[in-house]
Design a protein around this motif. Structure first.
Motif, PDB file in Angstrom:
ATOM      1  N   ARG A 110       1.335  -5.792   7.584  1.00 40.40           N
ATOM      2  CA  ARG A 110       1.692  -5.061   8.813  1.00 40.40           C
ATOM      3  C   ARG A 110       0.461  -4.491   9.486  1.00 40.40           C
ATOM      4  NH1 ARG A 110       6.707  -1.266   8.624  1.00 40.40           N
ATOM      5  NH2 ARG A 110       6.162  -1.252  10.822  1.00 40.40           N
ATOM      6  N   VAL A 111       0.518  -4.408  10.813  1.00 38.32           N
ATOM      7  CA  VAL A 111      -0.551  -3.772  11.573  1.00 38.32           C
ATOM      8  C   VAL A 111      -0.458  -2.262  11.323  1.00 38.32           C
ATOM      9  CG1 VAL A 111      -1.449  -3.370  13.902  1.00 38.32           C
ATOM     10  CG2 VAL A 111      -0.518  -5.600  13.287  1.00 38.32           C
ATOM     11  N   LEU A 112      -1.612  -1.642  11.115  1.00 43.46           N
ATOM     12  CA  LEU A 112      -1.631  -0.230  10.713  1.00 43.46           C
ATOM     13  C   LEU A 112      -0.977   0.671  11.746  1.00 43.46           C
ATOM     14  CD1 LEU A 112      -2.591   1.904   8.690  1.00 43.46           C
ATOM     15  CD2 LEU A 112      -4.643   2.111  10.073  1.00 43.46           C
ATOM     16  N   LYS A 113      -1.225   0.414  13.023  1.00 43.82           N
ATOM     17  CA  LYS A 113      -0.677   1.286  14.076  1.00 43.82           C
ATOM     18  C   LYS A 113       0.851   1.294  14.041  1.00 43.82           C
ATOM     19  CE  LYS A 113      -0.795   2.159  18.978  1.00 43.82           C
ATOM     20  NZ  LYS A 113      -1.117   1.654  20.287  1.00 43.82           N
ATOM     21  N   THR A 114       1.477   0.149  13.835  1.00 44.83           N
ATOM     22  CA  THR A 114       2.934   0.110  13.757  1.00 44.83           C
ATOM     23  C   THR A 114       3.433   0.604  12.409  1.00 44.83           C
ATOM     24  OG1 THR A 114       2.903  -2.200  13.064  1.00 44.83           O
ATOM     25  CG2 THR A 114       3.132  -1.768  15.405  1.00 44.83           C
ATOM     26  N   ALA A 115       2.640   0.428  11.359  1.00 42.25           N
ATOM     27  CA  ALA A 115       3.041   0.905  10.041  1.00 42.25           C
ATOM     28  C   ALA A 115       3.076   2.431   9.999  1.00 42.25           C
ATOM     29  CB  ALA A 115       2.096   0.371   8.966  1.00 42.25           C
ATOM     30  N   LEU A 116       2.175   3.070  10.727  1.00 43.03           N
ATOM     31  CA  LEU A 116       2.157   4.534  10.760  1.00 43.03           C
ATOM     32  C   LEU A 116       3.395   5.093  11.442  1.00 43.03           C
ATOM     33  CD1 LEU A 116      -1.568   5.289  11.596  1.00 43.03           C
ATOM     34  CD2 LEU A 116      -0.398   5.679   9.435  1.00 43.03           C
ATOM     35  N   GLN A 117       3.990   4.306  12.334  1.00 44.23           N
ATOM     36  CA  GLN A 117       5.159   4.775  13.073  1.00 44.23           C
ATOM     37  C   GLN A 117       6.412   4.788  12.215  1.00 44.23           C
ATOM     38  OE1 GLN A 117       5.541   2.938  16.950  1.00 44.23           O
ATOM     39  NE2 GLN A 117       3.326   2.762  17.102  1.00 44.23           N
ATOM     40  N   THR A 118       6.339   4.315  10.963  1.00 43.82           N
ATOM     41  CA  THR A 118       7.495   4.403  10.072  1.00 43.82           C
ATOM     42  C   THR A 118       7.700   5.835   9.590  1.00 43.82           C
ATOM     43  OG1 THR A 118       6.183   3.853   8.118  1.00 43.82           O
ATOM     44  CG2 THR A 118       7.253   2.035   9.277  1.00 43.82           C
ATOM     45  N   PHE A 119       6.672   6.657   9.687  1.00 43.33           N
ATOM     46  CA  PHE A 119       6.800   8.064   9.310  1.00 43.33           C
ATOM     47  C   PHE A 119       7.531   8.809  10.412  1.00 43.33           C
ATOM     48  CE2 PHE A 119       2.994   6.737   7.004  1.00 43.33           C
ATOM     49  CZ  PHE A 119       3.307   7.180   5.737  1.00 43.33           C
ATOM     50  N   TYR A 120       8.503   9.645  10.047  1.00 43.06           N
ATOM     51  CA  TYR A 120       9.247  10.434  11.022  1.00 43.06           C
ATOM     52  C   TYR A 120       8.293  11.447  11.639  1.00 43.06           C
ATOM     53  CZ  TYR A 120      12.856  13.385  13.056  1.00 43.06           C
ATOM     54  OH  TYR A 120      13.633  14.089  13.936  1.00 43.06           O
ATOM     55  N   GLY A 121       8.168  11.417  12.949  1.00 46.06           N
ATOM     56  CA  GLY A 121       7.291  12.350  13.642  1.00 46.06           C
ATOM     57  C   GLY A 121       5.970  11.739  14.059  1.00 46.06           C
TER      58      GLY A 121
ATOM     59  N   VAL B 227       0.862  -1.171   0.000  1.00 47.32           N
ATOM     60  CA  VAL B 227       0.000   0.000   0.000  1.00 47.32           C
ATOM     61  C   VAL B 227       0.905   1.229   0.000  1.00 47.32           C
ATOM     62  CG1 VAL B 227      -1.783   1.249   1.260  1.00 47.32           C
ATOM     63  CG2 VAL B 227      -1.806  -1.232   1.213  1.00 47.32           C
ATOM     64  N   PHE B 228       0.595   2.169  -0.857  1.00 44.11           N
ATOM     65  CA  PHE B 228       1.424   3.352  -1.060  1.00 44.11           C
ATOM     66  C   PHE B 228       0.773   4.528  -0.355  1.00 44.11           C
ATOM     67  CE2 PHE B 228       3.327   6.656  -3.830  1.00 44.11           C
ATOM     68  CZ  PHE B 228       4.644   6.288  -3.695  1.00 44.11           C
ATOM     69  N   ILE B 229       1.391   5.009   0.741  1.00 41.22           N
ATOM     70  CA  ILE B 229       0.860   6.155   1.484  1.00 41.22           C
ATOM     71  C   ILE B 229       1.945   7.219   1.579  1.00 41.22           C
ATOM     72  CG2 ILE B 229      -0.110   6.955   3.665  1.00 41.22           C
ATOM     73  CD1 ILE B 229      -1.120   4.161   4.169  1.00 41.22           C
ATOM     74  N   LEU B 230       1.688   8.376   1.005  1.00 42.71           N
ATOM     75  CA  LEU B 230       2.592   9.528   1.051  1.00 42.71           C
ATOM     76  C   LEU B 230       4.023   9.168   0.653  1.00 42.71           C
ATOM     77  CD1 LEU B 230       1.481  11.507   4.220  1.00 42.71           C
ATOM     78  CD2 LEU B 230       0.873  11.911   1.856  1.00 42.71           C
ATOM     79  N   GLY B 231       4.178   8.395  -0.389  1.00 39.28           N
ATOM     80  CA  GLY B 231       5.498   8.094  -0.905  1.00 39.28           C
ATOM     81  C   GLY B 231       6.208   6.939  -0.231  1.00 39.28           C
ATOM     82  N   ILE B 232       5.556   6.240   0.666  1.00 40.90           N
ATOM     83  CA  ILE B 232       6.177   5.113   1.352  1.00 40.90           C
ATOM     84  C   ILE B 232       5.352   3.856   1.088  1.00 40.90           C
ATOM     85  CG2 ILE B 232       6.747   4.126   3.599  1.00 40.90           C
ATOM     86  CD1 ILE B 232       7.454   6.873   4.567  1.00 40.90           C
ATOM     87  N   ASN B 233       6.022   2.798   0.639  1.00 40.22           N
ATOM     88  CA  ASN B 233       5.370   1.519   0.440  1.00 40.22           C
ATOM     89  C   ASN B 233       5.289   0.787   1.769  1.00 40.22           C
ATOM     90  OD1 ASN B 233       4.881   1.603  -2.335  1.00 40.22           O
ATOM     91  ND2 ASN B 233       6.980   1.000  -2.786  1.00 40.22           N
ATOM     92  N   ILE B 234       4.086   0.349   2.117  1.00 40.41           N
ATOM     93  CA  ILE B 234       3.873  -0.359   3.367  1.00 40.41           C
ATOM     94  C   ILE B 234       3.345  -1.749   3.037  1.00 40.41           C
ATOM     95  CG2 ILE B 234       2.618  -0.363   5.549  1.00 40.41           C
ATOM     96  CD1 ILE B 234       2.456   2.684   5.308  1.00 40.41           C
TER      97      ILE B 234
ATOM     98  N   ALA C 166      -5.964  -3.691  13.117  1.00 40.90           N
ATOM     99  CA  ALA C 166      -6.280  -3.837  11.690  1.00 40.90           C
ATOM    100  C   ALA C 166      -4.994  -3.834  10.872  1.00 40.90           C
ATOM    101  CB  ALA C 166      -7.192  -2.708  11.235  1.00 40.90           C
ATOM    102  N   GLN C 167      -4.961  -4.697   9.869  1.00 39.17           N
ATOM    103  CA  GLN C 167      -3.800  -4.745   8.996  1.00 39.17           C
ATOM    104  C   GLN C 167      -3.993  -3.779   7.842  1.00 39.17           C
ATOM    105  OE1 GLN C 167      -3.246  -8.826   7.891  1.00 39.17           O
ATOM    106  NE2 GLN C 167      -2.127  -9.273   9.782  1.00 39.17           N
ATOM    107  N   VAL C 168      -2.883  -3.361   7.258  1.00 44.51           N
ATOM    108  CA  VAL C 168      -2.908  -2.361   6.200  1.00 44.51           C
ATOM    109  C   VAL C 168      -3.666  -2.893   4.988  1.00 44.51           C
ATOM    110  CG1 VAL C 168      -1.476  -0.981   4.657  1.00 44.51           C
ATOM    111  CG2 VAL C 168      -0.769  -1.330   7.004  1.00 44.51           C
TER     112      VAL C 168
END
Length: 119
Positions: free
Chosen positions: A13-24, A2-9, A43-45
């Motif tokens: 992966r669980v969404l909550k931990t996947a969001l933590q890949t973004f700096y900040g 899944v492509f979100i804001l230029g990052i392939n996820i 929930a998974q991505v």
């Protein structure tokens, strides 16, 4: 993927931990985003509907994250250094900024305070 804001996820992966890949975006911000969009914390991505992915990307674009946040932090430190404040001088020297002990235990601060020192 899944492509979100230029990052392939990855979809597994669980969404909550996947969001933590973004700096900040840390655990609290990720949990708050999931709650705001009414997405379950486990929930998974890959299980998200495309409309939820778009609304998630829209919420993330409203936050100060990634390069914009790094630039803001760098500018704040540069401003402190230019003013000649105590904190600015400590940043420039690579020493602890917030009153930590320096007689011993300074190696961690020297590692963590590495910012562009020239200029």
């Amino acid at each position: 993927m899944v492509f979100i804001l230029g990052i392939n996820i990855p979809e597994s992966r669980v969404l909550k931990t996947a969001l933590q890949t973004f700096y900040g975006v840390g655990p609290n911000v990720a949990a708050r985003l999931c709650a705001k969009l009414s997405i379950h914390k486990t929930a998974q991505v890959g299980s998200l509907a495309p409309s939820k992915v778009l609304s998630l990307a829209d919420e993330l674009s409203g936050l100060t994250i990634e390069n914009e946040l790094q630039r803001k932090l760098r500018d704040d430190i540069k401003r402190l250094r230019d003013m000649g404040t105590y904190r600015g001088r400590r940043h420039a020297q690579g020493l602890p900024v917030r009153g930590q002990r320096t007689r011993t235990q300074i190696n961690t601060a020297r590692k963590l305070n590495r910012v562009e020192r020239r200029g």
